[in-house]
Design a protein around this motif. Structure first.
Motif, PDB file in Angstrom:
ATOM      1  N   MET A   1       0.846  -1.182   0.000  1.00  0.00           N
ATOM      2  CA  MET A   1       0.000   0.000   0.000  1.00  0.00           C
ATOM      3  C   MET A   1       0.894   1.249   0.000  1.00  0.00           C
ATOM      4  O   MET A   1       1.810   1.368   0.798  1.00  0.00           O
ATOM      5  N   THR A   2       0.624   2.148  -0.923  1.00  0.00           N
ATOM      6  CA  THR A   2       1.414   3.372  -0.994  1.00  0.00           C
ATOM      7  C   THR A   2       0.993   4.333   0.122  1.00  0.00           C
ATOM      8  O   THR A   2      -0.059   4.162   0.749  1.00  0.00           O
ATOM      9  N   LEU A   3       1.798   5.344   0.339  1.00  0.00           N
ATOM     10  CA  LEU A   3       1.453   6.353   1.340  1.00  0.00           C
ATOM     11  C   LEU A   3       0.144   7.049   0.995  1.00  0.00           C
ATOM     12  O   LEU A   3      -0.696   7.294   1.866  1.00  0.00           O
ATOM     13  N   ALA A   4      -0.055   7.345  -0.277  1.00  0.00           N
ATOM     14  CA  ALA A   4      -1.288   8.013  -0.705  1.00  0.00           C
ATOM     15  C   ALA A   4      -2.503   7.128  -0.437  1.00  0.00           C
ATOM     16  O   ALA A   4      -3.538   7.611   0.044  1.00  0.00           O
ATOM     17  N   GLU A   5      -2.368   5.849  -0.729  1.00  0.00           N
ATOM     18  CA  GLU A   5      -3.480   4.925  -0.473  1.00  0.00           C
ATOM     19  C   GLU A   5      -3.784   4.825   1.012  1.00  0.00           C
ATOM     20  O   GLU A   5      -4.946   4.822   1.425  1.00  0.00           O
ATOM     21  N   LYS A   6      -2.734   4.742   1.824  1.00  0.00           N
ATOM     22  CA  LYS A   6      -2.914   4.669   3.276  1.00  0.00           C
ATOM     23  C   LYS A   6      -3.573   5.942   3.797  1.00  0.00           C
ATOM     24  O   LYS A   6      -4.511   5.881   4.602  1.00  0.00           O
ATOM     25  N   LEU A   7      -3.109   7.073   3.307  1.00  0.00           N
ATOM     26  CA  LEU A   7      -3.692   8.350   3.728  1.00  0.00           C
ATOM     27  C   LEU A   7      -5.173   8.413   3.374  1.00  0.00           C
ATOM     28  O   LEU A   7      -6.011   8.797   4.204  1.00  0.00           O
ATOM     29  N   LEU A   8      -5.503   8.043   2.152  1.00  0.00           N
ATOM     30  CA  LEU A   8      -6.901   8.070   1.732  1.00  0.00           C
ATOM     31  C   LEU A   8      -7.764   7.128   2.567  1.00  0.00           C
ATOM     32  O   LEU A   8      -8.882   7.477   2.960  1.00  0.00           O
ATOM     33  N   LYS A   9      -7.243   5.949   2.854  1.00  0.00           N
ATOM     34  CA  LYS A   9      -7.984   4.982   3.662  1.00  0.00           C
ATOM     35  C   LYS A   9      -8.264   5.552   5.050  1.00  0.00           C
ATOM     36  O   LYS A   9      -9.395   5.487   5.547  1.00  0.00           O
ATOM     37  N   GLU A  10      -7.237   6.115   5.662  1.00  0.00           N
ATOM     38  CA  GLU A  10      -7.397   6.704   6.996  1.00  0.00           C
ATOM     39  C   GLU A  10      -8.313   7.926   6.945  1.00  0.00           C
ATOM     40  O   GLU A  10      -9.167   8.108   7.811  1.00  0.00           O
ATOM     41  N   PHE A  11      -8.129   8.757   5.942  1.00  0.00           N
ATOM     42  CA  PHE A  11      -8.917   9.985   5.791  1.00  0.00           C
ATOM     43  C   PHE A  11     -10.402   9.661   5.670  1.00  0.00           C
ATOM     44  O   PHE A  11     -11.244  10.316   6.280  1.00  0.00           O
ATOM     45  N   GLU A  12     -10.727   8.646   4.893  1.00  0.00           N
ATOM     46  CA  GLU A  12     -12.125   8.279   4.660  1.00  0.00           C
ATOM     47  C   GLU A  12     -12.840   7.845   5.933  1.00  0.00           C
ATOM     48  O   GLU A  12     -14.062   7.941   6.034  1.00  0.00           O
ATOM     49  N   GLN A  13     -12.088   7.409   6.929  1.00  0.00           N
ATOM     50  CA  GLN A  13     -12.681   6.944   8.178  1.00  0.00           C
ATOM     51  C   GLN A  13     -12.936   8.071   9.176  1.00  0.00           C
ATOM     52  O   GLN A  13     -13.556   7.857  10.206  1.00  0.00           O
ATOM     53  N   LEU A  14     -12.474   9.273   8.865  1.00  0.00           N
ATOM     54  CA  LEU A  14     -12.634  10.406   9.776  1.00  0.00           C
ATOM     55  C   LEU A  14     -14.020  11.035   9.645  1.00  0.00           C
ATOM     56  O   LEU A  14     -14.667  10.923   8.606  1.00  0.00           O
ATOM     57  N   THR A  15     -14.408  11.748  10.693  1.00  0.00           N
ATOM     58  CA  THR A  15     -15.639  12.540  10.619  1.00  0.00           C
ATOM     59  C   THR A  15     -15.388  13.735   9.707  1.00  0.00           C
ATOM     60  O   THR A  15     -14.225  14.081   9.423  1.00  0.00           O
ATOM     61  N   GLU A  16     -16.449  14.372   9.252  1.00  0.00           N
ATOM     62  CA  GLU A  16     -16.291  15.552   8.384  1.00  0.00           C
ATOM     63  C   GLU A  16     -15.487  16.646   9.094  1.00  0.00           C
ATOM     64  O   GLU A  16     -14.670  17.318   8.474  1.00  0.00           O
ATOM     65  N   GLU A  17     -15.710  16.796  10.390  1.00  0.00           N
ATOM     66  CA  GLU A  17     -14.981  17.810  11.160  1.00  0.00           C
ATOM     67  C   GLU A  17     -13.487  17.507  11.176  1.00  0.00           C
ATOM     68  O   GLU A  17     -12.652  18.405  10.975  1.00  0.00           O
TER      69      GLU A  17
END
Length: 57
Positions: A1-17
Motif C-alpha cells: 500500500m502506498t502512502l497516498a493509499e494509506k492516507l486516503l484509507k485513513e482519511f475516509e474513516q474520519l468525521t467531516e470535522e
C-alpha cells in the motif's frame, strides 16, 4: 500500500470535522513552506543586491 493509499484509507474513516482539520493542516504546511522559500529568496537577493544591481545595468 502506498502512502497516498494509506492516507486516503485513513482519511475516509474520519468525521467531516476531522477531515476539515486535516485539510487545514495540509494548507498550513504548504503556506509555511512557501513562506520559507520566500524568506530564503529574500535573503539571497539581499546578500547579493550589489552584484544583482550591476548585472541589471
Amino acid at each position: 500500500m502506498t502512502l497516498a493509499e494509506k492516507l486516503l484509507k485513513e482519511f475516509e474513516q474520519l468525521t467531516e470535522e476531522k477531515k476539515q482539520e486535516v485539510i487545514d493542516f495540509v494548507e498550513f504546511i504548504k503556506t509555511k513552506e512557501q513562506r520559507e522559500i520566500e524568506t530564503l529568496m529574500e535573503t539571497v537577493i539581499n546578500e547579493n543586491r550589489e552584484a544583482l544591481e550591476e548585472l541589471a545595468k
